[in-house]
Design an enzyme around this catalytic site. Sequence first.
Site, PDB file in Angstrom:
ATOM      1  N   HIS A  78      46.243  36.701  32.263  1.00 18.46           N
ATOM      2  CA  HIS A  78      47.340  37.189  31.419  1.00 18.46           C
ATOM      3  C   HIS A  78      48.666  37.032  32.143  1.00 18.46           C
ATOM      4  CE1 HIS A  78      46.412  40.572  34.056  1.00 18.46           C
ATOM      5  NE2 HIS A  78      47.629  41.046  33.817  1.00 18.46           N
TER       6      HIS A  78
ATOM      7  N   ASP B  64      52.007  39.427  32.331  1.00 18.73           N
ATOM      8  CA  ASP B  64      52.190  40.855  32.066  1.00 18.73           C
ATOM      9  C   ASP B  64      52.992  41.117  30.798  1.00 18.73           C
ATOM     10  OD1 ASP B  64      50.794  41.893  34.318  1.00 18.73           O
ATOM     11  OD2 ASP B  64      52.496  41.375  35.593  1.00 18.73           O
TER      12      ASP B  64
ATOM     13  N   HIS C  75      47.840  35.586  35.852  1.00 15.83           N
ATOM     14  CA  HIS C  75      47.058  36.123  36.959  1.00 15.83           C
ATOM     15  C   HIS C  75      45.910  36.962  36.429  1.00 15.83           C
ATOM     16  CE1 HIS C  75      50.102  39.201  36.028  1.00 15.83           C
ATOM     17  NE2 HIS C  75      49.209  40.088  36.448  1.00 15.83           N
TER      18      HIS C  75
ATOM     19  N   ARG D  35      53.357  48.318  40.970  1.00 17.47           N
ATOM     20  CA  ARG D  35      54.059  47.147  40.430  1.00 17.47           C
ATOM     21  C   ARG D  35      55.437  47.545  39.921  1.00 17.47           C
ATOM     22  NH1 ARG D  35      51.381  44.631  35.362  1.00 17.47           N
ATOM     23  NH2 ARG D  35      53.031  45.681  34.196  1.00 17.47           N
TER      24      ARG D  35
END
Length: 377
Positions: free
Chosen positions: A197, A199, A346, A362
Amino acid sequence: MAPSATSTVTETVSLPQTLKTPRIFGAYKEIAPTKYDKEAEEGKTGLRAAKYPNYLPTWNPEQKYGPLQPFEHYEHGKDADTSYPELLPEGSVVTDLTPTIGSEVRGIQLSSLSNAGKDQLARYVAERKVVAFRGQDFADLPIAKALEFGGYFGRHHIHPTSGSPEGHPEIHLVHRGEGDKSHETFFETRTSSVAWHSDVSYEQQPPGTTFLYILDKPETGGDTLFVNAAEAYNRLSPLFQERLHGLKATHSGIEQANASSARGSIRRREPVVNVHPIVRTHPATGEKALFVNPQFTRDIVGLKKEESDAILKFLYDHLGYGADFQARVKWEEGTVVVWDNRVTQHSALLDWKSGQRRHLARITPQAEQPYQTPFSS
């Protein structure tokens, strides 16, 4: 460089009539826990305590936000000196993980970069797609300082469903607590934890330069896979590239929100569906990259279901099987991984069975609304 030369103005794009009424699309692969054993994380049960308790996740149902509003994004990567004198000074050590994607850098401290150094960081990451900076102090900074650093690259995204440190909803936490065995339940119905995906691609302005830093890790396992979506585009034949130009696809946050609600967790905002070009252009490098992913992309606008499914499956397989344009990042203490969500995808890996903690934070600055420049062979 004048701001007018590097800023992107977002315009509202109307959804097709068939998508104005929310509906449930496909399956969403949810592997993130929504609770943990607080006493275990505090070291009260004989297990190893969390190294960074200030980063333990909270899910506050009182955090409610309205729809995200468009904003003007400034792309700092366009301002960079591409000899990278501040980012990669004499004495720094760079190791490329593969020829097309991924580098490892030692000998510099991200938190000490000037604005010029941050410009270079944005451009270098756009070029190398994902960069692991070792020996960093991000985890030890006050959370507000880490957010101040990340805010240079764009407006902070507040995730609609993920856990966050108390008082800092802008931080998206990846956390699997000490002694956690939820992988056993996950693999009762799945053969793999791989979930490629980009993000929150369902947002009108998805992220660009993105930061993930380690807080705690298992002795082995829990690596992160990255794929170069620009190289994936380059590998296609010119005829197929040309056919993809002009096509747009829907990206949905509905399943993620529904998965959270079904497990009794939070929804900070109502989910959205947005339409983005299948091939997007990077504002600093001019590279074109594939911008569809199986976690959030649902269908190609204007095509019948079978037509859309066939093209999307080919693109997902092309990205997922492209081991010759992928990199695997192994985590070590003090690592900050920086990638550009506009030109990569990723996947986390749930591959360790020791029950050891995996804990990361994150910072997710939003960028411009995806756009496409004309096809050129």
